[in-house]
Design a protein around this motif. Structure first.
Motif, PDB file in Angstrom:
ATOM      1  N   LEU A   1       0.824  -1.209   0.000  1.00 12.95           N
ATOM      2  CA  LEU A   1       0.000   0.000   0.000  1.00 12.95           C
ATOM      3  C   LEU A   1       0.863   1.266   0.000  1.00 12.95           C
ATOM      4  N   LEU A   2       1.906   1.276   0.822  1.00 13.61           N
ATOM      5  CA  LEU A   2       2.778   2.453   0.900  1.00 13.61           C
ATOM      6  C   LEU A   2       3.483   2.712  -0.431  1.00 13.61           C
ATOM      7  N   LEU A   3       3.943   1.645  -1.083  1.00 12.59           N
ATOM      8  CA  LEU A   3       4.643   1.813  -2.365  1.00 12.59           C
ATOM      9  C   LEU A   3       3.707   2.356  -3.439  1.00 12.59           C
ATOM     10  N   ASN A   4       2.437   1.981  -3.392  1.00 12.41           N
ATOM     11  CA  ASN A   4       1.470   2.502  -4.357  1.00 12.41           C
ATOM     12  C   ASN A   4       1.132   3.963  -4.101  1.00 12.41           C
ATOM     13  N   VAL A   5       1.197   4.371  -2.847  1.00 12.08           N
ATOM     14  CA  VAL A   5       0.974   5.781  -2.531  1.00 12.08           C
ATOM     15  C   VAL A   5       2.146   6.618  -3.036  1.00 12.08           C
ATOM     16  N   ILE A   6       3.361   6.106  -2.868  1.00 12.55           N
ATOM     17  CA  ILE A   6       4.556   6.824  -3.331  1.00 12.55           C
ATOM     18  C   ILE A   6       4.549   6.939  -4.859  1.00 12.55           C
ATOM     19  N   ASP A   7       4.197   5.847  -5.545  1.00  7.85           N
ATOM     20  CA  ASP A   7       4.122   5.864  -7.008  1.00  7.85           C
ATOM     21  C   ASP A   7       2.829   5.164  -7.451  1.00  7.85           C
ATOM     22  N   PRO A   8       1.740   5.923  -7.654  1.00  6.33           N
ATOM     23  CA  PRO A   8       0.466   5.311  -8.050  1.00  6.33           C
ATOM     24  C   PRO A   8       0.555   4.529  -9.360  1.00  6.33           C
ATOM     25  N   LYS A   9       1.597   4.808 -10.176  1.00  3.63           N
ATOM     26  CA  LYS A   9       1.728   4.092 -11.448  1.00  3.63           C
ATOM     27  C   LYS A   9       2.181   2.645 -11.264  1.00  3.63           C
ATOM     28  N   VAL A  10       2.470   2.252 -10.030  1.00  2.00           N
ATOM     29  CA  VAL A  10       2.749   0.831  -9.756  1.00  2.00           C
ATOM     30  C   VAL A  10       1.539  -0.008 -10.175  1.00  2.00           C
ATOM     31  N   GLY A  11       0.345   0.551 -10.031  1.00  2.00           N
ATOM     32  CA  GLY A  11      -0.821  -0.124 -10.603  1.00  2.00           C
ATOM     33  C   GLY A  11      -1.797  -0.746  -9.643  1.00  2.00           C
ATOM     34  N   GLY A  12      -1.739  -0.366  -8.361  1.00  5.76           N
ATOM     35  CA  GLY A  12      -2.731  -0.865  -7.416  1.00  5.76           C
ATOM     36  C   GLY A  12      -2.310  -2.152  -6.720  1.00  5.76           C
ATOM     37  N   VAL A  13      -3.154  -2.577  -5.783  1.00  4.57           N
ATOM     38  CA  VAL A  13      -2.862  -3.767  -4.977  1.00  4.57           C
ATOM     39  C   VAL A  13      -4.086  -4.656  -4.902  1.00  4.57           C
ATOM     40  N   MET A  14      -3.867  -5.936  -5.073  1.00  3.64           N
ATOM     41  CA  MET A  14      -4.904  -6.928  -4.817  1.00  3.64           C
ATOM     42  C   MET A  14      -4.533  -7.632  -3.510  1.00  3.64           C
ATOM     43  N   ILE A  15      -5.399  -7.532  -2.519  1.00  2.00           N
ATOM     44  CA  ILE A  15      -5.116  -8.118  -1.197  1.00  2.00           C
ATOM     45  C   ILE A  15      -6.050  -9.305  -0.990  1.00  2.00           C
ATOM     46  N   MET A  16      -5.471 -10.483  -0.902  1.00  2.00           N
ATOM     47  CA  MET A  16      -6.280 -11.681  -0.669  1.00  2.00           C
ATOM     48  C   MET A  16      -5.920 -12.258   0.695  1.00  2.00           C
ATOM     49  N   GLY A  17      -6.931 -12.577   1.474  1.00  2.00           N
ATOM     50  CA  GLY A  17      -6.641 -13.136   2.782  1.00  2.00           C
ATOM     51  C   GLY A  17      -7.900 -13.549   3.515  1.00  2.00           C
ATOM     52  N   ASP A  18      -7.690 -14.106   4.698  1.00  2.00           N
ATOM     53  CA  ASP A  18      -8.798 -14.611   5.513  1.00  2.00           C
ATOM     54  C   ASP A  18      -9.701 -13.466   5.976  1.00  2.00           C
TER      55      ASP A  18
ATOM     56  N   ALA B   1       9.592  10.780   0.069  1.00  2.00           N
ATOM     57  CA  ALA B   1       9.771   9.699  -0.913  1.00  2.00           C
ATOM     58  C   ALA B   1       9.180  10.080  -2.264  1.00  2.00           C
ATOM     59  N   GLN B   2       8.001  10.720  -2.258  1.00  2.00           N
ATOM     60  CA  GLN B   2       7.378  11.157  -3.509  1.00  2.00           C
ATOM     61  C   GLN B   2       8.255  12.192  -4.227  1.00  2.00           C
ATOM     62  N   GLU B   3       8.887  13.070  -3.440  1.00  2.00           N
ATOM     63  CA  GLU B   3       9.759  14.091  -4.031  1.00  2.00           C
ATOM     64  C   GLU B   3      11.049  13.476  -4.581  1.00  2.00           C
ATOM     65  N   LEU B   4      11.542  12.427  -3.911  1.00  2.00           N
ATOM     66  CA  LEU B   4      12.809  11.800  -4.300  1.00  2.00           C
ATOM     67  C   LEU B   4      12.654  10.830  -5.470  1.00  2.00           C
ATOM     68  N   LEU B   5      11.438  10.327  -5.662  1.00  2.00           N
ATOM     69  CA  LEU B   5      11.187   9.225  -6.601  1.00  2.00           C
ATOM     70  C   LEU B   5      11.762   9.475  -7.996  1.00  2.00           C
ATOM     71  N   SER B   6      11.587  10.678  -8.520  1.00  2.00           N
ATOM     72  CA  SER B   6      12.018  10.958  -9.899  1.00  2.00           C
ATOM     73  C   SER B   6      13.532  10.851 -10.088  1.00  2.00           C
TER      74      SER B   6
ATOM     75  N   ARG C   1      12.009   1.080  -7.183  1.00  2.00           N
ATOM     76  CA  ARG C   1      12.360   2.492  -7.097  1.00  2.00           C
ATOM     77  C   ARG C   1      11.588   3.181  -5.971  1.00  2.00           C
ATOM     78  N   ALA C   2      10.305   2.840  -5.831  1.00  2.00           N
ATOM     79  CA  ALA C   2       9.489   3.433  -4.764  1.00  2.00           C
ATOM     80  C   ALA C   2      10.020   3.035  -3.390  1.00  2.00           C
ATOM     81  N   LEU C   3      10.465   1.784  -3.250  1.00  2.00           N
ATOM     82  CA  LEU C   3      11.008   1.326  -1.967  1.00  2.00           C
ATOM     83  C   LEU C   3      12.310   2.047  -1.641  1.00  2.00           C
ATOM     84  N   ALA C   4      13.180   2.214  -2.644  1.00  3.96           N
ATOM     85  CA  ALA C   4      14.432   2.940  -2.418  1.00  3.96           C
ATOM     86  C   ALA C   4      14.141   4.381  -1.988  1.00  3.96           C
TER      87      ALA C   4
END
Length: 365
Positions: free
Chosen positions: A36-53, A266-271, A306-309
């Motif tokens: 979730l955090l990585l998608n907030v930093i770079d929304p172009k990652v493409g979203g998250v599918m969360i499967m669980g109990d 992180a959003q500022e550094l991403l580019s 890149r978003a994690l870095a």
């Protein structure tokens, strides 16, 4: 006769908005939180599918994330929350006004989280055009839908595996292109629809088709916590929040503020974050050896690394960054047959270890 005024009852001061469980207080489920955090930093990652109990805190975590994010600048009188400083995130109307030299009114607004109900119709999701008004008055009368409301925010679909495939296609197309187009009777209207798409579901109720699953950037699996000590801690934290929400939020305010500032940096550094050519080649080699269809796996893994870095304040991606995100980015792309189950991550990590020359994973673990 002496008249005495009755003491007026004390009216309790209400909080400005409803208290939301703080993101930094959520125990466990590190895989879901990272995605979730990585998608907030770079929304172009493409979203998250969360499967669980059931009952593992999926909805709580997503609401907590939306509450954590800082306020954003929006064009005050625009129904699509256009960004006043970025033409790529402006509606066509706002862009026209800017080109005419008009001064745009700017306001601050919290990031929106939109819940998409399972019974939603396509008109409710995409918006509708008032044909009668368009023909009689000659104006494009558009009633915005949920995609417009979610622009520059988070669109959450609970039980996405039970949603009509056609609607899932619409959501994924908008998330990928960043625009939503509504056409009816020869009239066409489009508006920006840049949002982080988050879907959740329970595997017992069925999986998404591989073609749709592949369109989600990342896939997080969450399991019910088995450790009794950790379960007790989770129950205690939730009970403490329910007893005194405002006091609980105040105790976590410093951690929340620190994480919020970290996300902004992180959003500022991403580019400026770079992935070395050799690492990019190895990422593609992993995708090729796993027989991943198409190039989405390569692109998303590069973006997520890149978003994690950036999140960790570095401008160069390391092998460890790639290892931490590669399973999230690739395991849901290995299914060729709808009846197959999604890889737990062992297969992805084993191929990664072979290609990058690191310690292979323990199969029992």
């Amino acid at each position: 006769m002496t008249v005495t005024a009755e003491a007026s009852p004390t009216v309790p001061t209400l909080p400005r908005r409803r208290a939301v469980f703080p993101f930094t207080a959520i125990v466990g489920q590190e895989e879901m939180k990272l995605a979730l955090l990585l998608n907030v930093i770079d929304p172009k990652v493409g979203g998250v599918m969360i499967m669980g109990d059931r009952g593992t805190g999926k909805s709580t975590t997503i609401r907590a994330l939306a509450d954590l994010l800082p306020e954003m600048d929006v064009v005050a009188d625009d129904p699509f929350d256009s960004d006043p400083s970025n033409p790529e995130l402006m509606s066509d109307d706002v862009r026209d006004r800017l080109s005419r030299g008009e001064t745009l009114p700017i306001a601050k607004k919290k990031v929106t989280m939109v819940d998409l109900p399972l019974g939603a119709t396509e008109d409710r999701v995409c918006g509708t055009i008032d044909i009668e008004k368009a023909l009689s008055e000659g104006v494009k009368a558009f009633e915005p839908g949920l995609l417009a409301k979610a622009n520059r925010g988070i669109l959450y679909v609970d039980e996405v595996n039970l949603l009509d495939d056609h609607l899932v296609d619409v959501l994924l197309d908008s998330a990928a292109s960043g625009w939503n187009t509504v056409e009816r009777e020869g009239i066409s209207i489009r508006h920006p629809a840049n949002f982080v798409l988050v879907g959740s579901g329970n595997p017992e109720e069925g999986e998404l088709r591989p073609q749709l699953l592949d369109r989600f950037g990342m896939h997080a699996e969450i399991r019910t916590v088995k450790d009794p000590t950790l379960r007790v801690k989770i129950v205690e934290e939730r009970s403490a929040f329910d007893r005194d929400p405002q006091g609980y939020l105040e105790r976590h305010q410093a951690e929340q503020q620190e994480l919020q500032e970290r996300l902004v940096k992180a959003q500022e550094l991403l580019s400026s974050v770079e992935v070395e050519y050799d690492l990019r080649v190895q990422i593609s080699q992993v995708c090729a050896e796993l027989d991943v269809d198409g190039l989405r796996g390569d692109i998303v893994t590069n973006r997520a690394a890149r978003a994690l870095a950036a999140f960790e304040g570095r401008d160069n991606v390391t092998v460890d960054d790639i290892q931490r995100v590669v399973t999230l980015c690739l395991r849901h792309r290995l299914r060729k047959d709808p009846l197959e189950t999604i890889d737990s991550g062992y297969k992805v990590q084993k191929v990664f270890a072979d290609v990058f020359g690191v310690e292979p994973p323990d199969e029992d673990a």
